[in-house]
Write a protein that holds these residues in place. Structure first.
Motif, short mmCIF file in Angstrom:
data_model
loop_
_atom_site.label_atom_id
_atom_site.label_comp_id
_atom_site.label_asym_id
_atom_site.label_seq_id
_atom_site.Cartn_x
_atom_site.Cartn_y
_atom_site.Cartn_z
N LEU A 1 36.50 41.07 44.46
CA LEU A 1 37.06 39.86 43.85
C LEU A 1 36.74 39.73 42.36
CD1 LEU A 1 36.55 37.26 46.72
CD2 LEU A 1 38.72 37.72 45.55
N LEU B 1 41.66 43.83 47.69
CA LEU B 1 41.20 42.52 48.15
C LEU B 1 41.35 42.38 49.67
CD1 LEU B 1 42.84 40.26 45.42
CD2 LEU B 1 40.41 40.79 45.66
N ALA C 1 49.21 40.52 44.40
CA ALA C 1 47.96 40.82 45.11
C ALA C 1 47.72 39.82 46.24
CB ALA C 1 46.79 40.80 44.12
N VAL D 1 39.40 40.90 39.85
CA VAL D 1 40.70 40.25 39.70
C VAL D 1 40.94 39.76 38.27
CG1 VAL D 1 42.13 38.31 40.45
CG2 VAL D 1 40.88 39.66 42.14
N LEU E 1 45.86 46.18 43.76
CA LEU E 1 44.80 45.18 43.71
C LEU E 1 44.76 44.38 45.01
CD1 LEU E 1 42.60 43.56 42.31
CD2 LEU E 1 44.39 42.21 41.18
N ALA F 1 48.58 38.88 39.91
CA ALA F 1 47.83 38.05 40.84
C ALA F 1 48.68 37.64 42.04
CB ALA F 1 47.30 36.81 40.12
N SER G 1 44.77 50.53 40.85
CA SER G 1 45.34 49.41 40.11
C SER G 1 45.12 49.57 38.61
CB SER G 1 44.73 48.09 40.61
OG SER G 1 45.32 46.99 39.96
#
Length: 564
Positions: A233, A226, A273, A236, A222, A270, A200
């Motif tokens: 975490l 996770l 992900a 992130v 990513l 985000a 990532s």
């Protein structure tokens, strides 16, 4: 106005005076020798081939480590039951990768078995008519392939930053890392989680030029991290920030528009992900039924609120609560001969100091300095150094001082940084870097095939690791099969007393032994065989037995044989 609005918010606005300066006459390049263009791919293949040989050898020779039976049995259960029943404390993606190999092995699985996940793992391997050697090899093979692919990411990342020689140097350090080889050859989750974070970060670096494509791909990587292990975490917000920065720096003249683009890049990273995490659970169980195989502790206060707000499936959030609950246990640690309860903030840096080749430590330090000091490399420093630093800082606060596997992202990221040393054009840079790399190669190859208990020469090598560290640093139950061979070859017919720390079943491998802690000390005569992790934590009767015994042999630098 319509044409202006058609641009993606992730696509950099180009200006003739910024992106396309007037061409300058380029100095003619010397013609390449026909054979030299094959040298780089040949060296890449050679480095990855030796790494593959090392990992396959260890995968074939080692019996199941403590965590592997749980992951393998859970992967088999996914294939049969299509729901999350066991091991909810870890997301499913890593176990789905393992399941690709388990599916080839086609083990028999008793889906009606009643017991916890540890018992279920032992049942699948040893009590269901399966061949544990064959099953473990096929379960480990997908992880070996994935580890090799992450090596290509290390190579590509360093090559883009500092050139071909830097890429090859970084790949060599990765391919020779005892920690990466040791854990990359196991059906566990540490290496894939770290490798996806590295991927990532690399994709976000590439997003500086093509944000529309690479921001989304970085979100996928990513999300894969996770969906493999929750300890990533903390990365992130770091990677979301890097996504925003990658788009910000290509910017347009309108700062408001730049801010919108940067915010959108972070949000896209985000959202993608999170979508990958949901997808991993849907692959296992399209109905998303809650897990029922393990009690879930209640969580209150800030941690409880954090878990509740996470935009993940219920099973993921239950797994987070289990992980927070595990952090409250009074775990025992062992460092430099000292047994303690709780954790030490300096444990991981100290363990990395012991278990990393000395030449590699030197190149890591030099690479980090070069990335910060050299102007043209400085923009890449946050992408290489910041994720590793944040993950290490958080891992240092954890309650489980069990091994450098919790920081296996360090040799991955710092291999990239170390390759950047070659960007310094001093006369002595390449000879010194080459000498250090040769030192690393000798140290790593000398430990073959015992990579798990590796320690560097300053701390006595693999034979002395058990004096300073325990658990997955040295003895994770991997040498039960080798112990059986040693007893058959050298000590056939002798009375054996065994204290084994691991998930294997000694009787399956033909080891007929009794527990010396369950009889009076005077009856313990013959061979006393003790896992080094058990010896490190020995108290009471076992400590007295060890004090009155004489060490005569060792197996894999993880199990010691004593004469009584």
């Amino acid at each position: 106005m319509m044409a202006h609005e058609q641009h993606s918010v992730l696509e950099p606005e180009t200006h003739d005076d910024q992106e396309h300066p007037p061409p300058r006459a380029a100095a003619p390049r010397p013609p390449r020798r026909p054979g030299r263009r094959w040298l780089e791919p040949l060296l890449v293949v050679v480095l990855l081939a030796q790494m593959a040989a090392a990992m396959v050898t260890t995968a074939v020779q080692q019996t199941p480590t403590i965590d592997e039976p749980i992951y393998v049995a859970t992967a088999a259960d996914y294939l049969h039951e299509h729901r999350v029943r066991f091991n909810p404390e870890h997301p499913p993606l890593g176990k789905l990768v393992i399941a690709a190999g388990v599916a080839i092995a086609q083990p028999h699985v008793d889906t009606k078995y009643q017991g916890d996940q540890s018992q279920f793992g032992r049942h699948v391997l040893y009590e269901s008519g399966n061949d544990p050697w064959r099953l473990m090899f096929w379960a480990r093979l997908p992880m070996i392939v994935l580890t090799l692919l992450f090596g290509l990411v290390v190579f590509a990342f360093a090559r883009e930053l500092a050139g071909r020689v830097a890429g090859l140097t970084a790949l060599a350090l990765y391919a020779l890392s005892p920690d990466v080889i040791a854990h990359g050859s196991l059906a566990t989750l540490d290496v894939p989680a770290a490798g996806f974070v590295l991927t990532s970060a690399w994709l976000l670096w590439r997003a500086r030029r093509r944000p529309r494509l690479y921001v989304q791909l970085a979100g996928v990587a990513l999300g894969a991290a996770l969906a493999t292990k929750m300890n990533v975490l903390p990365a992130v917000p770091v990677l979301m920030g890097l996504a925003a920065w990658s788009v910000w720096r290509v910017g347009a003249r309108d700062r408001r528009r730049i801010l919108v683009r940067a915010s959108w890049a972070a949000l896209v990273t985000a959202v993608v992900a999170v979508a990958v995490v949901w997808a991993s659970y849907l692959v296992v169980d399209p109905a998303l039924r809650p897990q029922t195989g393990q009690p879930v502790p209640a969580m209150h206060g800030l941690k409880g609120l954090l878990v509740q707000l996470m935009p993940f499936p219920q099973s993921y959030r239950e797994g987070m609560r289990i992980q927070f609950g595990l952090e409250n246990y009074p775990w025992q640690g062992f460092l430099f001969g000292h047994l303690y309860t709780g954790s030490r903030w300096y444990y991981l840096p100290a363990a990395l100091l012991v278990k990393t080749p000395l030449g590699m430590l030197a190149l890591w330090a030099a690479g980090a300095v070069v990335m910060v000091a050299v102007r043209r490399l400085r923009p890449a420093a946050p992408y290489v150094l910041l994720p590793a630093a944040v993950l290490l800082a958080v891992a240092m606060t954890g309650a489980r001082d069990f091994g450098t596997r919790y920081a296996v992202f360090v040799p991955m990221f710092l291999a990239v940084a170390a390759g950047c040393v070659l960007a310094v054009r001093w006369r002595w840079t390449r000879p010194v870097a080459g000498a250090l790399l040769l030192f690393v190669a000798v140290s790593s190859l000398r430990t073959f095939p015992y990579y798990l208990p590796y320690s560097n020469e300053a701390f006595g090598g693999p034979a002395a690791t058990h004096l300073r560290l325990h658990d997955s640093n040295v003895d994770w139950g991997q040498d039960l099969g080798r112990l059986a061979d040693r007893l058959h070859e050298r000590y056939r017919g002798e009375r054996v007393w065994l204290v084994y720390k691991g998930s294997g079943v000694p009787s399956y491998y033909g080891i007929d032994a009794a527990d010396p802690r369950k009889v009076p000390a005077r009856q313990v005569q013959g061979l006393l065989v003790v896992s080094d992790s058990a010896a490190a934590k020995a108290r009471g009767r076992l400590a007295a037995l060890l004090d009155s015994s004489r060490a005569i042999d060792d197996v894999g630098h993880s199990i010691t044989l004593y004469r009584r």
